[in-house]
Design a protein around this motif. Structure first.
Motif, mmCIF file in Angstrom:
data_model
loop_
_atom_site.group_PDB
_atom_site.id
_atom_site.type_symbol
_atom_site.label_atom_id
_atom_site.label_comp_id
_atom_site.label_asym_id
_atom_site.label_seq_id
_atom_site.Cartn_x
_atom_site.Cartn_y
_atom_site.Cartn_z
ATOM 1 N N ILE A 96 0.833 -1.203 0.000
ATOM 2 C CA ILE A 96 0.000 0.000 0.000
ATOM 3 C C ILE A 96 0.870 1.257 0.000
ATOM 4 C CG2 ILE A 96 -1.562 1.364 1.450
ATOM 5 C CD1 ILE A 96 -3.059 -0.694 -0.041
ATOM 6 N N ILE A 97 1.926 1.243 0.805
ATOM 7 C CA ILE A 97 2.823 2.408 0.868
ATOM 8 C C ILE A 97 3.498 2.633 -0.477
ATOM 9 C CG2 ILE A 97 4.960 3.275 1.897
ATOM 10 C CD1 ILE A 97 4.100 1.847 4.494
ATOM 11 N N GLN A 98 3.966 1.560 -1.118
ATOM 12 C CA GLN A 98 4.597 1.701 -2.427
ATOM 13 C C GLN A 98 3.597 2.213 -3.458
ATOM 14 O OE1 GLN A 98 5.859 -1.828 -4.708
ATOM 15 N NE2 GLN A 98 7.855 -0.853 -4.954
ATOM 16 N N ALA A 99 2.372 1.696 -3.421
ATOM 17 C CA ALA A 99 1.339 2.148 -4.353
ATOM 18 C C ALA A 99 1.047 3.637 -4.163
ATOM 19 C CB ALA A 99 0.068 1.332 -4.167
ATOM 20 N N PHE A 100 1.046 4.090 -2.911
ATOM 21 C CA PHE A 100 0.816 5.517 -2.633
ATOM 22 C C PHE A 100 1.896 6.372 -3.282
ATOM 23 C CE2 PHE A 100 2.244 9.074 0.053
ATOM 24 C CZ PHE A 100 1.156 9.928 -0.087
#
Length: 305
Positions: A96-100
């Motif tokens: 999720i952090i990478q996608a953000f």
């Protein structure tokens, strides 16, 4: 009913399961990453070390280089280590952090390239008012608005993705985490997520595309009125590379985020992803430094010193 287990870990898509090809991927991506870092950091340092380059055009180039360093660092290092260690696992929170960050940096790239088109429009079509229109307050505000709006965009989409449940396959169809791949895997109803992604993507993409299109329509109209061949060539050498980078970026990013599922295929998806994530950070410093006499002159002075 079949028991379903909530997935908390994903497997990223590798380029190959053959060890020799994994090593080749490691070497290739490491080389691209180092060249990208070197080019962008050199451009930032060159502009910072030479006060005569303190102008709106170079201010936005520094923003673009800083953005590209962070953009490619969000994606490539993990892919490099995954190939080296033959480990494609990523936790849900890391994903999720990478996608953000991927979505935030991709959005910022579009906004910064759009602002750069406006800067060129003012410089060519309104040269006498350039300093008045593109003052430092206006430049800082446009750059800040690009970063803030992109961060909000990334936060909204990843916050919505955070509440999704995954209970079937955990193999993402990409070598990094991105919102479309998460939505495709979810066993939750993602109609609202996909609708929001489509609405924001169409709005932002259309606005930036038409803004850049109109800016360059005025620019080319003004250029064709210039009598000097040398001056006309100088304008074209500045504008054409920027227009090429913008067109390539927005077309491939739009394809990746807005394409129908029927158009999806693994080779095509991989090519599109590389064209809007890896290629722009690599090409931007080359395009904007090697084709710019002032930057080349200042860079050579700095390297000699």
């Amino acid at each position: 009913m079949i028991n379903q287990t909530t997935i908390t870990e994903f497997l990223l898509l590798g380029f190959s399961d053959v060890r020799e090809l994994q090593i080749l991927h490691f070497i290739t991506f490491l080389f691209i990453y180092l060249v990208t870092l070197t080019g962008n950091i050199l451009l930032i340092v060159t502009v910072a070390q030479h006060p005569k380059l303190y102008s709106p055009m170079y201010f936005f180039l520094v923003n673009l280089s800083f953005l590209d360093v962070n953009y490619i660092s969000t994606i490539v290092p993990k892919s490099i280590f995954d190939s080296l260690l033959n480990n494609r696992q990523i936790s849900f929170s890391e994903c999720i952090i990478q996608a953000f960050w991927v979505l935030t940096f991709a959005s910022t790239e579009i906004f910064i390239l759009t602002v750069m088109a406006y800067d060129r429009y003012v410089a060519i079509c309104h040269p006498l008012q350039y300093r008045l229109i593109m003052n430092w307050n206006a430049c800082f505000q446009m750059a800040a608005a690009s970063w803030v709006c992109s961060s909000i965009n990334g936060l909204v989409h990843t916050a919505n993705a955070w509440g999704l449940h995954f209970c079937s396959s955990n193999v993402l169809g990409n070598f990094f985490c991105d919102i479309p791949q998460l939505l495709a895997l979810s066993c939750t109803d993602t109609t609202r997520n996909q609708g929001l992604l489509l609405a924001v993507g169409v709005f932002v993409g259309s606005f930036c595309f038409f803004f850049v299109f109109i800016s360059y329509a005025y620019i080319f109209s003004a250029v064709f009125k210039i009598q000097s061949t040398e001056a006309r060539y100088k304008v074209f050498s500045t504008c054409i590379p920027h227009l090429t980078v913008f067109s390539l970026f927005i077309s491939t990013a739009s394809f990746s985020y807005l394409r129908p599922k029927a158009w999806s295929s693994l080779p095509m998806d991989m090519i599109a992803v590389i064209l809007y994530t890896i290629l722009p950070p690599l090409m931007n410093p080359i395009i904007y430094s090697l084709r710019n006499k002032e930057i080349k002159k200042c860079l050579m002075k700095m390297l000699k010193r």
